[in-house]
Enzyme design. Structure first.
Site, mmCIF file in Angstrom:
data_model
loop_
_atom_site.group_PDB
_atom_site.id
_atom_site.type_symbol
_atom_site.label_atom_id
_atom_site.label_comp_id
_atom_site.label_asym_id
_atom_site.label_seq_id
_atom_site.Cartn_x
_atom_site.Cartn_y
_atom_site.Cartn_z
ATOM 1 N N GLY A 1 0.823 -1.221 0.000
ATOM 2 C CA GLY A 1 0.000 0.000 0.000
ATOM 3 C C GLY A 1 0.849 1.259 0.000
ATOM 4 O O GLY A 1 0.438 2.290 0.544
ATOM 5 N N GLY B 1 -0.687 4.596 -0.964
ATOM 6 C CA GLY B 1 -1.811 5.125 -0.179
ATOM 7 C C GLY B 1 -1.360 6.188 0.811
ATOM 8 O O GLY B 1 -0.166 6.498 0.903
ATOM 9 N N MET B 2 -2.314 6.731 1.541
ATOM 10 C CA MET B 2 -1.956 7.811 2.471
ATOM 11 C C MET B 2 -0.982 7.324 3.549
ATOM 12 O O MET B 2 0.039 7.969 3.808
ATOM 13 C CB MET B 2 -3.190 8.415 3.141
ATOM 14 C CG MET B 2 -2.773 9.460 4.145
ATOM 15 S SD MET B 2 -4.064 10.486 4.757
ATOM 16 C CE MET B 2 -4.859 9.425 5.895
ATOM 17 N N GLY C 1 -4.275 -2.203 11.572
ATOM 18 C CA GLY C 1 -5.707 -2.409 11.829
ATOM 19 C C GLY C 1 -6.439 -1.083 11.776
ATOM 20 O O GLY C 1 -5.976 -0.111 11.156
ATOM 21 N N SER C 2 -7.595 -1.048 12.413
ATOM 22 C CA SER C 2 -8.410 0.161 12.369
ATOM 23 C C SER C 2 -9.335 0.159 13.583
ATOM 24 O O SER C 2 -9.713 -0.915 14.078
ATOM 25 C CB SER C 2 -9.218 0.133 11.069
ATOM 26 O OG SER C 2 -10.414 0.839 11.221
ATOM 27 N N SER C 3 -9.730 1.339 14.030
ATOM 28 C CA SER C 3 -10.572 1.393 15.236
ATOM 29 C C SER C 3 -11.981 0.857 14.975
ATOM 30 O O SER C 3 -12.742 0.648 15.919
ATOM 31 C CB SER C 3 -10.619 2.812 15.808
ATOM 32 O OG SER C 3 -11.090 3.706 14.842
ATOM 33 N N CYS C 4 -12.313 0.566 13.704
ATOM 34 C CA CYS C 4 -13.617 -0.062 13.449
ATOM 35 C C CYS C 4 -13.616 -1.513 13.942
ATOM 36 O O CYS C 4 -14.661 -2.153 13.975
ATOM 37 C CB CYS C 4 -13.996 0.021 11.975
ATOM 38 S SG CYS C 4 -12.989 -1.028 10.959
ATOM 39 N N TYR D 1 -15.788 -4.887 6.592
ATOM 40 C CA TYR D 1 -14.417 -4.389 6.671
ATOM 41 C C TYR D 1 -13.797 -4.771 8.026
ATOM 42 O O TYR D 1 -12.669 -5.266 8.110
ATOM 43 C CB TYR D 1 -14.478 -2.869 6.515
ATOM 44 C CG TYR D 1 -13.185 -2.135 6.552
ATOM 45 C CD1 TYR D 1 -12.284 -2.211 5.498
ATOM 46 C CD2 TYR D 1 -12.869 -1.304 7.624
ATOM 47 C CE1 TYR D 1 -11.106 -1.490 5.518
ATOM 48 C CE2 TYR D 1 -11.693 -0.586 7.656
ATOM 49 C CZ TYR D 1 -10.812 -0.686 6.603
ATOM 50 O OH TYR D 1 -9.643 0.023 6.626
ATOM 51 N N LYS E 1 -10.538 -7.118 9.102
ATOM 52 C CA LYS E 1 -9.444 -6.568 9.929
ATOM 53 C C LYS E 1 -9.212 -7.431 11.169
ATOM 54 O O LYS E 1 -8.078 -7.684 11.571
ATOM 55 C CB LYS E 1 -9.807 -5.147 10.380
ATOM 56 C CG LYS E 1 -9.778 -4.132 9.260
ATOM 57 C CD LYS E 1 -8.364 -3.653 9.136
ATOM 58 C CE LYS E 1 -8.154 -2.720 8.003
ATOM 59 N NZ LYS E 1 -6.772 -2.533 7.666
ATOM 60 N N CYS F 1 -6.062 5.541 15.314
ATOM 61 C CA CYS F 1 -7.320 6.295 15.273
ATOM 62 C C CYS F 1 -7.484 6.845 13.849
ATOM 63 O O CYS F 1 -6.686 6.519 12.967
ATOM 64 C CB CYS F 1 -7.293 7.422 16.309
ATOM 65 S SG CYS F 1 -6.045 8.682 15.976
ATOM 66 N N ASN F 2 -8.470 7.693 13.617
ATOM 67 C CA ASN F 2 -8.615 8.312 12.295
ATOM 68 C C ASN F 2 -7.361 9.121 11.975
ATOM 69 O O ASN F 2 -6.766 9.721 12.874
ATOM 70 C CB ASN F 2 -9.800 9.278 12.279
ATOM 71 C CG ASN F 2 -11.104 8.562 12.469
ATOM 72 O OD1 ASN F 2 -11.373 7.565 11.822
ATOM 73 N ND2 ASN F 2 -11.921 9.063 13.382
ATOM 74 N N HIS G 1 -12.299 11.681 3.765
ATOM 75 C CA HIS G 1 -12.648 11.590 5.180
ATOM 76 C C HIS G 1 -12.954 12.996 5.683
ATOM 77 O O HIS G 1 -12.838 13.964 4.938
ATOM 78 C CB HIS G 1 -11.482 10.975 5.962
ATOM 79 C CG HIS G 1 -11.289 9.526 5.673
ATOM 80 N ND1 HIS G 1 -10.076 8.998 5.305
ATOM 81 C CD2 HIS G 1 -12.158 8.490 5.700
ATOM 82 C CE1 HIS G 1 -10.202 7.695 5.116
ATOM 83 N NE2 HIS G 1 -11.459 7.365 5.339
ATOM 84 N N TRP H 1 -22.745 18.845 8.618
ATOM 85 C CA TRP H 1 -23.675 17.711 8.722
ATOM 86 C C TRP H 1 -23.959 17.424 10.195
ATOM 87 O O TRP H 1 -23.025 17.288 10.988
ATOM 88 C CB TRP H 1 -23.048 16.456 8.115
ATOM 89 C CG TRP H 1 -23.285 16.313 6.652
ATOM 90 C CD1 TRP H 1 -23.427 17.325 5.751
ATOM 91 C CD2 TRP H 1 -23.412 15.086 5.925
ATOM 92 N NE1 TRP H 1 -23.625 16.806 4.505
ATOM 93 C CE2 TRP H 1 -23.628 15.437 4.581
ATOM 94 C CE3 TRP H 1 -23.369 13.733 6.283
ATOM 95 C CZ2 TRP H 1 -23.796 14.471 3.586
ATOM 96 C CZ3 TRP H 1 -23.522 12.783 5.292
ATOM 97 C CH2 TRP H 1 -23.747 13.142 3.956
#
Ligand SMILES: NC(=O)c1ccc[n+]([C@@H]2O[C@H](COP(=O)([O-])OP(=O)(O)OC[C@H]3O[C@@H](n4cnc5c(N)ncnc54)[C@H](OP(=O)(O)O)[C@@H]3O)[C@@H](O)[C@H]2O)c1
Length: 307
Positions: free
Chosen positions: A7, A10-11, A102-105, A132, A136, A161-162, A176, A199
Site C-alpha cells: 500500500g 496510499g496515504m 488495523g483500524s478502530s472499526c 471491513y 481486519k 485512530c482516524n 474523510h 452535517w
C-alpha cells in the site's frame, strides 16, 4: 535492514515512505501493477524472492460509510484476501517480523470510550462497516495465532485512530472528514461564501492524528519491535467535536463567515476515542498539534490543487 511496505501509494504508505527515517532502510514497495495483493501465488513468490526483515502491511480497500454500506462483500473479501496473502505469504518465506495495520472499526460499537485493546471481540460490530471490520479482526487474530504457534514470528497489529494529512483524498466522493472540511472551507473562502453547512449537530466527537505522526510511530516501533504489544492503539489521547474541527480549519484558512447545521444528515457514533495507556507505556508520544497538522495538510492541498 530490508522492509516491504504494502500500500505504498496510499496515504499511510506514502507517509511512511516519506519519513526521514525511511532513508535508514532498504525499502521495497511494489505498486498494485507490480504486485496485485489479491494474487496469492504472486505474493508468496514475491516474499520468497525478496525475503525482507520486516513487512508493513498498509494496503487495503478503504472507504467511507457510504462505500462500506454499498459494497460490504468487496470490503470483506478484498481485505481478508489481501491480509491472508500477505501474512501467510510472509510466514511461508520465514519473514520474522510483520506489522499489520488495523483500524478502530475493529472495536465493538457499544464498547466504552476510550476504547481499550482488551475489548476487541467483546461485542457486536458497527453494522455500517461490519464486513471491513471482520476482515481486519481476522487478520489481527491470524497474526496473534502465528506468534502463539511459533514465538519466533513477531506478527503484530496496531490500531490507529482516524488519520489525516499529506496524501489524503480531497475528492468529496472519497474524502474523510478533515480533508472534506478543508476543501469545503477553501471553496467558501474562494467564492466569498458567508455560510458553511455542517452535517448533523456537530457535537459528535472524533479523534484524528496527523498521518506523518503515524509514520513516526512506525519507525519508533521498528526500533523496538520485540517490545511492541500484540495489539496496540495509536492515537493522540484526546478528541474534539466536529464543530471544533470546523473552527480550527476556519482559522487556519482565514474563513470569517458562520456555520449552519443540517440536522437531516446523520452524525454517526457519538464518540470514537482510543485508549493510549499501552501506547504511553511503550514510550511513544504524538508530535503534531492539530493546528499545525491542519496547516501542513492545507499546504499539501494547495500544492495538489495548483497542479
Ligand atoms: N486513513 C485512515 O484514516 C486510517 C485510519 C486507521 C487505519 N487505517 C488503515 O491503514 C491502511 C491504509 O489506509 P490508507 O488510508 O493509506 O488507504 P489508501 O490511501 O486507500 O491506500 C490503500 C493502498 O492499498 C493499495 N491496494 C489496494 N488494493 C490493492 C491490491 N489489490 N494490490 C496492491 N495494492 C492494493 C492501494 O493501491 P492503489 O494506489 O493502486 O489503489 C493503496 O496503495 C488500511 O488498512 C486502513 O484500514 C487508515
Amino acid at each position: 535492514m530490508k522492509i516491504v511496505i504494502t500500500g505504498g501509494s496510499g496515504m499511510v504508505g506514502r507517509n511512511i515512505r516519506e519519513h526521514h527515517r525511511a532513508h535508514d532502510y532498504e525499502i521495497l514497495s511494489p505498486s498494485r501493477k507490480e504486485l496485485d495483493l489479491l494474487d496469492e501465488d504472486a505474493v508468496k513468490a514475491f516474499f520468497h524472492r525478496t525475503r525482507p526483515d520486516l513487512v508493513i502491511h498498509a494496503a487495503g480497500t478503504v472507504g467511507g460509510i457510504q462505500a462500506n454500506i454499498a459494497a460490504p462483500v468487496r470490503f470483506l473479501t478484498d481485505n481478508l484476501r489481501m491480509g491472508l496473502n500477505v501474512i501467510m505469504g510472509a510466514r511461508s518465506a520465514e519473514v520474522r517480523n510483520l506489522l499489520n495495520i488495523g483500524s478502530s472499526c475493529m472495536y465493538p460499537c457499544n464498547a466504552e470510550n476510550p476504547l481499550r485493546e482488551e475489548t476487541i471481540l467483546s461485542g457486536e460490530l458497527e453494522p455500517t462497516n461490519e464486513g471491513y471490520a471482520i476482515a481486519k479482526l481476522a487478520c489481527a487474530r491470524l497474526c496473534s495465532y502465528i506468534h502463539s504457534e511459533d514465538s519466533g514470528f513477531l506478527y503484530k497489529t496496531i490500531i490507529p485512530c482516524n488519520l489525516y494529512g499529506r496524501h489524503d483524498k480531497f475528492d468529496p466522493e472519497k474524502s474523510h472528514m478533515i480533508p472534506a472540511v478543508i476543501r469545503k472551507i477553501a471553496d467558501a473562502v474562494e467564492s466569498g461564501s458567508e455560510i458553511v453547512s455542517i452535517w448533523g449537530d456537530g457535537k459528535t466527537r472524533r479523534e484524528f492524528m496527523y498521518a506523518g505522526d503515524l509514520a513516526d510511530f512506525v519507525f519508533f516501533a521498528t526500533d523496538r519491535f520485540s517490545e511492541l504489544p500484540q495489539y496496540l492503539n495509536v492515537g493522540i489521547g484526546r478528541d474534539y467535536t466536529i464543530n471544533e474541527y470546523y473552527s480550527e480549519i476556519a482559522e487556519v484558512l482565514g474563513f470569517t463567515g458562520s456555520f449552519s447545521h443540517d440536522l437531516s444528515k446523520p452524525s454517526g457514533m457519538s464518540q470514537k476515542l482510543v485508549d493510549i495507556n499501552r501506547l504511553d507505556k511503550f514510550g511513544w508520544h504524538v508530535k503534531t498539534q492539530l493546528r499545525d497538522g491542519i496547516s501542513l495538510t492545507y499546504n499539501f492541498y494547495k500544492g495538489e490543487a495548483g497542479k
